[in-house]
Design a protein around this motif. Sequence first.
Motif, PDB file in Angstrom:
ATOM      1  N   LYS A  37       0.780  -1.161   0.013  1.00  0.00           N
ATOM      2  CA  LYS A  37      -0.240   0.059   0.056  1.00  0.00           C
ATOM      3  C   LYS A  37       0.967   1.205  -0.004  1.00  0.00           C
ATOM      4  N   VAL A  38       0.351   2.304  -0.840  1.00  0.00           N
ATOM      5  CA  VAL A  38       1.093   3.447  -0.595  1.00  0.00           C
ATOM      6  C   VAL A  38      -0.069   4.514  -0.933  1.00  0.00           C
ATOM      7  N   TRP A  39       0.510   5.946  -0.750  1.00  0.00           N
ATOM      8  CA  TRP A  39      -0.399   7.093  -0.493  1.00  0.00           C
ATOM      9  C   TRP A  39      -0.050   7.954  -1.326  1.00  0.00           C
ATOM     10  N   TRP A  40      -0.850   8.488  -2.086  1.00  0.00           N
ATOM     11  CA  TRP A  40      -0.558   9.893  -2.821  1.00  0.00           C
ATOM     12  C   TRP A  40      -1.272  11.167  -2.358  1.00  0.00           C
ATOM     13  N   ALA A  41      -0.606  12.398  -2.257  1.00  0.00           N
ATOM     14  CA  ALA A  41      -1.240  13.284  -1.916  1.00  0.00           C
ATOM     15  C   ALA A  41      -0.728  14.428  -2.773  1.00  0.00           C
ATOM     16  N   PHE A  42      -1.716  15.431  -3.046  1.00  0.00           N
ATOM     17  CA  PHE A  42      -1.693  16.460  -3.629  1.00  0.00           C
ATOM     18  C   PHE A  42      -1.515  18.096  -2.753  1.00  0.00           C
ATOM     19  N   GLY A  43      -0.498  18.897  -3.339  1.00  0.00           N
ATOM     20  CA  GLY A  43      -0.471  20.065  -2.573  1.00  0.00           C
ATOM     21  C   GLY A  43       0.349  21.231  -3.424  1.00  0.00           C
ATOM     22  N   LYS A  44       0.350  22.271  -2.833  1.00  0.00           N
ATOM     23  CA  LYS A  44       0.785  23.601  -3.684  1.00  0.00           C
ATOM     24  C   LYS A  44       1.436  24.365  -2.653  1.00  0.00           C
ATOM     25  N   ASN A  45       2.491  25.027  -3.164  1.00  0.00           N
ATOM     26  CA  ASN A  45       3.271  26.048  -2.430  1.00  0.00           C
ATOM     27  C   ASN A  45       2.951  27.332  -2.743  1.00  0.00           C
ATOM     28  N   VAL A  46       2.495  28.226  -2.405  1.00  0.00           N
ATOM     29  CA  VAL A  46       2.096  29.428  -2.864  1.00  0.00           C
ATOM     30  C   VAL A  46       2.957  30.604  -2.245  1.00  0.00           C
ATOM     31  N   HIS A  88      -1.581  44.660  -7.282  1.00  0.00           N
ATOM     32  CA  HIS A  88      -2.212  43.186  -7.038  1.00  0.00           C
ATOM     33  C   HIS A  88      -0.897  42.267  -7.398  1.00  0.00           C
ATOM     34  N   PRO A  89      -0.161  41.831  -6.198  1.00  0.00           N
ATOM     35  CA  PRO A  89       0.714  40.965  -6.433  1.00  0.00           C
ATOM     36  C   PRO A  89       0.280  39.492  -7.131  1.00  0.00           C
ATOM     37  N   VAL A  90       1.519  39.020  -7.936  1.00  0.00           N
ATOM     38  CA  VAL A  90       1.179  37.812  -8.269  1.00  0.00           C
ATOM     39  C   VAL A  90       1.607  36.572  -7.723  1.00  0.00           C
ATOM     40  N   ALA A  91       0.483  35.709  -7.411  1.00  0.00           N
ATOM     41  CA  ALA A  91       0.930  34.368  -6.633  1.00  0.00           C
ATOM     42  C   ALA A  91       1.585  33.419  -7.399  1.00  0.00           C
ATOM     43  N   ASP A  92       2.624  33.026  -7.260  1.00  0.00           N
ATOM     44  CA  ASP A  92       3.348  32.016  -7.744  1.00  0.00           C
ATOM     45  C   ASP A  92       3.089  30.515  -7.211  1.00  0.00           C
ATOM     46  N   GLU A  93       2.172  29.653  -7.880  1.00  0.00           N
ATOM     47  CA  GLU A  93       1.848  28.366  -7.192  1.00  0.00           C
ATOM     48  C   GLU A  93       3.026  27.363  -7.767  1.00  0.00           C
ATOM     49  N   LYS A  94       3.181  26.536  -7.023  1.00  0.00           N
ATOM     50  CA  LYS A  94       3.937  25.319  -7.242  1.00  0.00           C
ATOM     51  C   LYS A  94       3.379  24.115  -6.855  1.00  0.00           C
ATOM     52  N   ARG A  95       2.730  23.444  -7.719  1.00  0.00           N
ATOM     53  CA  ARG A  95       1.956  22.284  -7.382  1.00  0.00           C
ATOM     54  C   ARG A  95       3.013  21.101  -7.365  1.00  0.00           C
ATOM     55  N   TYR A  96       2.376  19.945  -6.659  1.00  0.00           N
ATOM     56  CA  TYR A  96       3.387  18.654  -6.511  1.00  0.00           C
ATOM     57  C   TYR A  96       2.402  17.844  -6.115  1.00  0.00           C
ATOM     58  N   TYR A  97       2.893  16.804  -6.391  1.00  0.00           N
ATOM     59  CA  TYR A  97       2.286  15.164  -5.982  1.00  0.00           C
ATOM     60  C   TYR A  97       3.550  14.495  -4.986  1.00  0.00           C
ATOM     61  N   LYS A  98       2.830  14.231  -3.935  1.00  0.00           N
ATOM     62  CA  LYS A  98       3.789  13.353  -2.775  1.00  0.00           C
ATOM     63  C   LYS A  98       3.506  12.020  -2.494  1.00  0.00           C
ATOM     64  N   LEU A  99       4.270  11.094  -3.056  1.00  0.00           N
ATOM     65  CA  LEU A  99       4.227   9.763  -2.635  1.00  0.00           C
ATOM     66  C   LEU A  99       4.838   9.160  -1.361  1.00  0.00           C
ATOM     67  N   THR A 100       4.163   8.504  -0.630  1.00  0.00           N
ATOM     68  CA  THR A 100       4.356   8.186   0.824  1.00  0.00           C
ATOM     69  C   THR A 100       4.223   6.579   0.686  1.00  0.00           C
ATOM     70  N   PHE A 101       5.391   5.979   1.205  1.00  0.00           N
ATOM     71  CA  PHE A 101       5.506   4.377   1.372  1.00  0.00           C
ATOM     72  C   PHE A 101       6.258   3.892   2.451  1.00  0.00           C
ATOM     73  N   HIS A 102       6.241   2.540   2.884  1.00  0.00           N
ATOM     74  CA  HIS A 102       7.119   2.278   3.996  1.00  0.00           C
ATOM     75  C   HIS A 102       8.506   1.958   3.467  1.00  0.00           C
ATOM     76  N   LYS A 103       9.506   2.225   4.379  1.00  0.00           N
ATOM     77  CA  LYS A 103      10.840   2.032   3.865  1.00  0.00           C
ATOM     78  C   LYS A 103      11.231   0.518   3.515  1.00  0.00           C
ATOM     79  N   LYS A 104      10.754  -0.121   3.854  1.00  0.00           N
ATOM     80  CA  LYS A 104      10.929  -1.605   3.800  1.00  0.00           C
ATOM     81  C   LYS A 104      10.657  -2.202   2.300  1.00  0.00           C
ATOM     82  N   ASN A 105       9.638  -1.287   1.493  1.00  0.00           N
ATOM     83  CA  ASN A 105       9.246  -1.565   0.462  1.00  0.00           C
ATOM     84  C   ASN A 105       9.926  -0.508  -0.725  1.00  0.00           C
TER      85      ASN A 105
END
Length: 466
Positions: free
Chosen positions: A118-127, A136-153
């Motif tokens: 089993k693994v887990w995927w999460a979506f997030g963004k840094n603004v 009106h300052p421009v917001a710089d969005e940096k989107r990403y996917y984060k994969l989490t899994f147990h270190k034995k795998n």
Amino acid sequence: MMLGAKDMLASFGSVIASIVFFWAIFQQYFPNHLRSHFEKYTQRIITLVYPYIQITFNETTGERFMRSEAYVAIENYLSSNSSKQAKRLKADMLKNNQSLSLSMDEHEEVADEYKRVKVWWAFGKNVSKQPTFSFHPVADEKRYYKLTFHKKNRDLIMGDYLSYVLKEGNAIKIRNRQRKLYTNNGAQWSHVVFEHPASFETLAMEPSKKREVIEDLITFSKGEEFYARIGRAWKRGYLLYGPPGTGKSTMIAAMANLLNYDIYDLELTAVKDNTELRRLLIETSSKSIIVIEDIDCSRDLTGQRKKKQDRGEDIDNIADQDKKKAMTMLAREEQDASTSKVTLSGLLNFIDGLWSACGGERLIVFTTNHVDKLDPALIRRGRMDKHVQLSYCGYEAFKILAKNYLKIDSHPLFPTLEKLLAQIQMTPADVAENLMPKTSSADADNSLQELILALQAVNQESEQTA
């Protein structure tokens, strides 16, 4: 009891507030090198206790901030899981404007399983707000996917699983993409949306030959490992030949629709030289059909070349009413020869030389009305692997057309038409034209009678000229 619970919450809040306060003091007053050491050792302690590994896939990469292909593939792969698990989704219209693409919204997480791991995927963004001279300052969005899994795998995930995700994501992207029909203007490709409705089901062709072609195409499309094992470029050549109106172009459209490929319609007379031809080849994508129609019309690429004086003698020997047309064709050929310097060897290198291995999963299709005019080196097996003759309309092909145009599988006039089609040569295009309703009130009887009269007229004309 209620008072005790409130006291616990108050105490917990005080602890959190104290930690935040001391962390702020630490960040502000301690030197940078002490903070970096503290953070490094803190991270080591967390690593010893925390048994999970995280991998971040950013949307943009490189100095030019190009969109990461890995990010796009992951987004496509997770689209199905997101719609089943996530509570907050983003919906985007695909380019074909016919379906929606669903993806996770910010701070959502979905689980996935691969070989019982089993693994887990999460979506997030840094603004972050970029400093500008605007109110009106421009917001710089940096989107990403984060994969989490147990270190034995670790080995399984970093090896097999990620390769599987990228492959599946790219396959989904291809299935959902808007297919295109390309043509070249010199060394540049331009395109329109490919929306031809042709299919093998509606193609007027002898059924056994049709099945043979379909099986060959499907086998080719699944043959990546086979071609790699035998050491050949993943490509296949098709030669479609037969009289005009026998369905060569329609068959190419059916091939593209069957395999979900793009089409590159290469106009050789618009290509300046072999270098330009190579440049065009490099720019073609995988999962595509490269088409050169009427290859026999490129006179410098045929084996039956004639000298100019011989061609002039031929023109003198034909009827007066055809001379003007023949002279126009000769002038056009000479103009093409002067502007295009693509050679036979350059074209052969395009088909099966070193440059043919640039990319994979491509079909190269030639069409011709006169296969005898082509140089044998151009159409030998290994270059044009599959030769498909498209001939005049037979009875089985007629039944397909009758079903397409008239929505009938049988009729009392069918036996008569079977006898006529066995004796008289008429192309599927001409048969289809005669089956077209001439009026809004026309029925199957009228259309079949029209076809019988047309076949009889062709037969009478051939007897008079015999």
